[in-house]
Motif scaffolding. Structure first.
Motif, PDB file in Angstrom:
ATOM      1  N   ALA A 171      14.018   9.203   2.132  1.00  0.00           N
ATOM      2  CA  ALA A 171      13.315  10.180   1.286  1.00  0.00           C
ATOM      3  C   ALA A 171      12.338   9.476   0.357  1.00  0.00           C
ATOM      4  CB  ALA A 171      14.323  10.978   0.465  1.00  0.00           C
ATOM      5  N   LEU A 172      11.294  10.215  -0.005  1.00  0.00           N
ATOM      6  CA  LEU A 172      10.272   9.719  -0.922  1.00  0.00           C
ATOM      7  C   LEU A 172      10.102  10.756  -2.032  1.00  0.00           C
ATOM      8  CD1 LEU A 172       7.791   8.102  -1.890  1.00  0.00           C
ATOM      9  CD2 LEU A 172       6.469   9.112  -0.028  1.00  0.00           C
ATOM     10  N   CYS A 173      10.306  10.318  -3.285  1.00  0.00           N
ATOM     11  CA  CYS A 173      10.158  11.211  -4.441  1.00  0.00           C
ATOM     12  C   CYS A 173       8.823  10.965  -5.131  1.00  0.00           C
ATOM     13  CB  CYS A 173      11.267  10.961  -5.469  1.00  0.00           C
ATOM     14  SG  CYS A 173      12.903  11.278  -4.834  1.00  0.00           S
ATOM     15  N   ILE A 174       8.152  12.053  -5.452  1.00  0.00           N
ATOM     16  CA  ILE A 174       6.867  11.988  -6.152  1.00  0.00           C
ATOM     17  C   ILE A 174       6.967  12.883  -7.394  1.00  0.00           C
ATOM     18  CG2 ILE A 174       4.385  12.457  -5.976  1.00  0.00           C
ATOM     19  CD1 ILE A 174       5.104  10.537  -3.833  1.00  0.00           C
ATOM     20  N   ILE A 175       6.483  12.390  -8.533  1.00  0.00           N
ATOM     21  CA  ILE A 175       6.429  13.217  -9.742  1.00  0.00           C
ATOM     22  C   ILE A 175       4.944  13.435 -10.063  1.00  0.00           C
ATOM     23  CG2 ILE A 175       7.177  13.474 -12.141  1.00  0.00           C
ATOM     24  CD1 ILE A 175       9.211  11.200 -11.662  1.00  0.00           C
ATOM     25  N   ASN A 176       4.483  14.675  -9.976  1.00  0.00           N
ATOM     26  CA  ASN A 176       3.066  14.981 -10.196  1.00  0.00           C
ATOM     27  C   ASN A 176       2.919  16.337 -10.884  1.00  0.00           C
ATOM     28  OD1 ASN A 176       0.160  14.847  -9.895  1.00  0.00           O
ATOM     29  ND2 ASN A 176       0.388  16.349  -8.260  1.00  0.00           N
ATOM     30  N   PRO A 177       2.255  16.385 -12.059  1.00  0.00           N
ATOM     31  CA  PRO A 177       1.842  15.288 -12.933  1.00  0.00           C
ATOM     32  C   PRO A 177       3.003  14.377 -13.338  1.00  0.00           C
ATOM     33  CG  PRO A 177       0.824  17.349 -13.632  1.00  0.00           C
ATOM     34  CD  PRO A 177       1.839  17.700 -12.596  1.00  0.00           C
ATOM     35  N   GLY A 178       2.639  13.126 -13.663  1.00  0.00           N
ATOM     36  CA  GLY A 178       3.652  12.079 -13.804  1.00  0.00           C
ATOM     37  C   GLY A 178       4.446  12.119 -15.099  1.00  0.00           C
ATOM     38  N   ASN A 179       5.707  11.763 -14.983  1.00  0.00           N
ATOM     39  CA  ASN A 179       6.581  11.544 -16.141  1.00  0.00           C
ATOM     40  C   ASN A 179       7.239  10.186 -15.890  1.00  0.00           C
ATOM     41  OD1 ASN A 179       8.569  11.505 -18.079  1.00  0.00           O
ATOM     42  ND2 ASN A 179       9.735  13.212 -17.264  1.00  0.00           N
ATOM     43  N   PRO A 180       7.073   9.207 -16.751  1.00  0.00           N
ATOM     44  CA  PRO A 180       6.535   9.227 -18.116  1.00  0.00           C
ATOM     45  C   PRO A 180       5.040   8.942 -18.239  1.00  0.00           C
ATOM     46  CG  PRO A 180       7.423   7.060 -17.657  1.00  0.00           C
ATOM     47  CD  PRO A 180       7.616   7.880 -16.402  1.00  0.00           C
ATOM     48  N   THR A 181       4.338   8.824 -17.118  1.00  0.00           N
ATOM     49  CA  THR A 181       3.004   8.206 -17.144  1.00  0.00           C
ATOM     50  C   THR A 181       1.847   9.184 -17.290  1.00  0.00           C
ATOM     51  OG1 THR A 181       3.368   8.124 -14.769  1.00  0.00           O
ATOM     52  CG2 THR A 181       3.571   6.053 -15.962  1.00  0.00           C
ATOM     53  N   GLY A 182       2.075  10.475 -17.063  1.00  0.00           N
ATOM     54  CA  GLY A 182       1.050  11.477 -17.345  1.00  0.00           C
ATOM     55  C   GLY A 182      -0.144  11.499 -16.400  1.00  0.00           C
ATOM     56  N   GLN A 183      -0.049  10.816 -15.248  1.00  0.00           N
ATOM     57  CA  GLN A 183      -1.204  10.860 -14.343  1.00  0.00           C
ATOM     58  C   GLN A 183      -1.161  12.132 -13.494  1.00  0.00           C
ATOM     59  OE1 GLN A 183       1.531   9.448 -13.630  1.00  0.00           O
ATOM     60  NE2 GLN A 183       1.901   9.413 -11.450  1.00  0.00           N
ATOM     61  N   VAL A 184      -2.353  12.575 -13.052  1.00  0.00           N
ATOM     62  CA  VAL A 184      -2.442  13.740 -12.160  1.00  0.00           C
ATOM     63  C   VAL A 184      -3.003  13.233 -10.838  1.00  0.00           C
ATOM     64  CG1 VAL A 184      -3.492  16.007 -11.802  1.00  0.00           C
ATOM     65  CG2 VAL A 184      -2.816  15.295 -14.112  1.00  0.00           C
ATOM     66  N   GLN A 185      -2.280  13.492  -9.750  1.00  0.00           N
ATOM     67  CA  GLN A 185      -2.706  12.909  -8.469  1.00  0.00           C
ATOM     68  C   GLN A 185      -3.897  13.638  -7.870  1.00  0.00           C
ATOM     69  OE1 GLN A 185       0.750  12.682  -5.957  1.00  0.00           O
ATOM     70  NE2 GLN A 185       1.333  10.736  -6.826  1.00  0.00           N
ATOM     71  N   SER A 186      -4.784  12.846  -7.295  1.00  0.00           N
ATOM     72  CA  SER A 186      -5.938  13.437  -6.620  1.00  0.00           C
ATOM     73  C   SER A 186      -5.474  14.038  -5.292  1.00  0.00           C
ATOM     74  CB  SER A 186      -6.987  12.356  -6.334  1.00  0.00           C
ATOM     75  OG  SER A 186      -6.474  11.460  -5.348  1.00  0.00           O
ATOM     76  N   ARG A 187      -6.275  14.956  -4.793  1.00  0.00           N
ATOM     77  CA  ARG A 187      -5.968  15.603  -3.518  1.00  0.00           C
ATOM     78  C   ARG A 187      -5.877  14.562  -2.401  1.00  0.00           C
ATOM     79  NH1 ARG A 187      -6.418  20.214  -0.194  1.00  0.00           N
ATOM     80  NH2 ARG A 187      -6.463  18.986   1.700  1.00  0.00           N
ATOM     81  N   GLN A 188      -6.821  13.614  -2.437  1.00  0.00           N
ATOM     82  CA  GLN A 188      -6.850  12.554  -1.421  1.00  0.00           C
ATOM     83  C   GLN A 188      -5.540  11.775  -1.416  1.00  0.00           C
ATOM     84  OE1 GLN A 188      -9.307  11.807   0.950  1.00  0.00           O
ATOM     85  NE2 GLN A 188      -7.587  10.543   1.645  1.00  0.00           N
TER      86      GLN A 188
END
Length: 488
Positions: free
Chosen positions: A228-245
């Motif tokens: 499994a692969l976990c993704i946090i978007n927008p990021g916690n604790p880092t606050g980044q927002v992932q691009s569509r790409q």
């Protein structure tokens, strides 16, 4: 037994006999710093003099505790649901009463004190499915794939529970971002699963690079079974927002490497930076075409605790599962039924979040005004936090594109690092403890979330009211300068 007295054999449950996995669990967001902060609050109440008058807890994304006002409409409907006598009261707007009646009709005996179906109230799941369809521009959502949960955390732990199996080299491994929200490492430790850490790129605003996913996966193969692969978007604790790409790249990677995708999207309304927007994993998956949307297994999570609601205490949330094996779905339904059901007030709250007042309803204007005020204030606070922290020599802070936290990097003098090591503390833990003792500000050290070897950070929420946030930032600035002088 001797002379009718049971010989004393000590306790049945000791740290030697308890579940060893539980001892490995760490959860920094409520760890030793916070325990000390609570102690200091008691000391202040008892009249013990400190160089500050209050403890400011910027350690946890708890919006209401930091002074954010609840949204009127949400609380009106919950009040009506809790005490239906109020339906006779003309102080409540008609649309709030209609929502309450609809929710109560779907509850056993017309009471939110009754158990609901294990998967969640059916009409709420239908509303969630319609919300997802609107959010994703018409991509269909099936209420049958929606599971209501006790906050997002409960859904995440349930999915991990289903995924973890095997022994030794066949033991399930789960890929999580570093820095990560410590729920993930804690749940994996609890389940005795293997954690595969992939690093976000701090130099590029904490972005995710598929080459780094590949590196982490290759390094782990052979001694565990990555599943499994976990993704946090927008990021916690880092606050980044992932691009569509980036999301497309991740989905392609998951498809090629045959990984189950878990998308933690609880901050989906918290996007502030110019040129950033939230794309759901589900939407991108479906736009990539049938070779992906018919095969990639995805669970995505949302909650009532963040965004503009901040209703953490109600523990409302949902997960949507895509392409789950039908036989596994039967097992998932069985697993959630053991817990009976998620809290019904949380389900009611979620229903209002996914089905807010409409333009032709009396509560609409106030609702939009309040919602906009919260999100606008958060955007201003995100910008201010980044700006002020970056004026401090020895602190660098990436733009807070989304979520509710900044995760600045701090440069610590060698002497401070050495003193922390003598005390057996992580250097940023030593720093945060000192900050708490001297200023009353409670932050979480980066070591609680994971960080690249040799770098130090802290996580700070942007939730305090603007005037209090300015005080916090000024105190952190002053403290950092003093700390650097003291140890250089």
């Amino acid at each position: 037994m001797e002379n009718g007295v049971i010989s004393h054999r000590g306790k049945v449950l000791t740290t030697d006999t308890m579940n060893p996995n539980v001892k490995k669990v760490e959860y920094a967001v409520r760890g030793p710093i916070v325990q000390r902060a609570v102690q200091i609050e008691k000391e202040l109440k008892a009249g013990i003099k400190k160089p500050f008058s209050e403890v400011i807890k910027a350690n946890i994304g708890d919006a209401h505790a930091m002074g954010q006002r609840p949204i009127t409409f949400l609380r009106q409907v919950l009040a009506l649901c809790s005490y239906p006598e109020l339906l006779k009261d003309n102080k409540f707007p008609e649309d709030a009463k209609n929502r309450a009646r609809r929710i109560l009709q779907s509850c056993g005996g017309g009471s939110i004190g009754a158990y609901s179906a294990s998967q969640g109230i059916e009409c709420v799941r239908q509303d969630v499915a319609r919300y997802i369809e609107r959010r994703d521009g018409g991509i269909p959502s099936d209420p049958d794939n929606i599971y209501l949960t006790t906050g997002a955390s409960d859904g995440i732990v349930t999915m991990l529970k289903l995924l973890v199996s095997g022994e030794g080299r066949g033991r399930t491994a789960v890929m999580i971002s570093i820095p990560q929200y410590p729920l993930y490492s804690a749940a994996l430790a609890d389940l005795g699963a293997v954690q595969i850490s992939y690093y976000l790129d701090e130099e590029r605003c904490w972005s995710l690079d598929v080459r780094e996913l590949q590196r982490a996966l290759n390094a782990a193969r052979g001694h565990c079974q990555p599943r499994a692969l976990c993704i946090i978007n927008p990021g916690n604790p880092t606050g980044q927002v992932q691009s569509r790409q980036c999301i497309e790249d991740v989905i392609r990677f998951a498809a090629e490497e045959h990984l189950f995708l878990m998308a933690d999207e609880v901050y989906q309304d918290n996007v502030y930076a110019e040129g950033c927007e939230f794309h759901s994993f589900k939407k991108v998956l479906f736009e990539m075409g049938p070779e992906y949307y018919k095969t990639v297994e995805l669970a995505s999570f949302h909650s009532t605790s963040k965004c503009y609601m901040g209703e953490c205490g109600f523990r409302g949330g949902y997960m949507e599962v895509i392409n789950l094996d039908p036989d596994v779905k039967v097992q998932l339904t069985k697993l959630v039924s053991v817990r009976l059901c998620p809290p019904v007030p949380g389900q009611a709250l979620l229903d209002l979040v996914v089905n807010p007042p409409q333009p032709d309803e009396p509560s609409y204007a106030t609702f939009i005004k309040e919602r906009t005020a919260v999100l606008t204030a958060l955007a201003e606070k995100a910008k201010l936090t980044e700006q002020i922290l970056n004026t401090v020599p020895g602190i660098t802070c990436n733009p807070v594109q989304g979520a509710m936290y900044s995760f600045p990097r701090i440069t610590l003098p060698e002497r401070a690092i050495a003193e922390a090591k003598e005390k057996g503390q992580a250097p940023d833990m030593f720093y945060c403890m000192k900050l708490l003792e001297e200023t009353g500000i409670c932050l979480v050290p980066g070591s609680g979330f994971g960080q690249r070897e040799g770098t130090f950070h802290f996580r700070m929420t942007i939730l305090p009211p603007m005037d209090k946030l300015k005080v916090v930032l000024a105190k952190v600035k002053e403290f950092h300068q003093g700390f650097t002088q003291q140890y250089s």
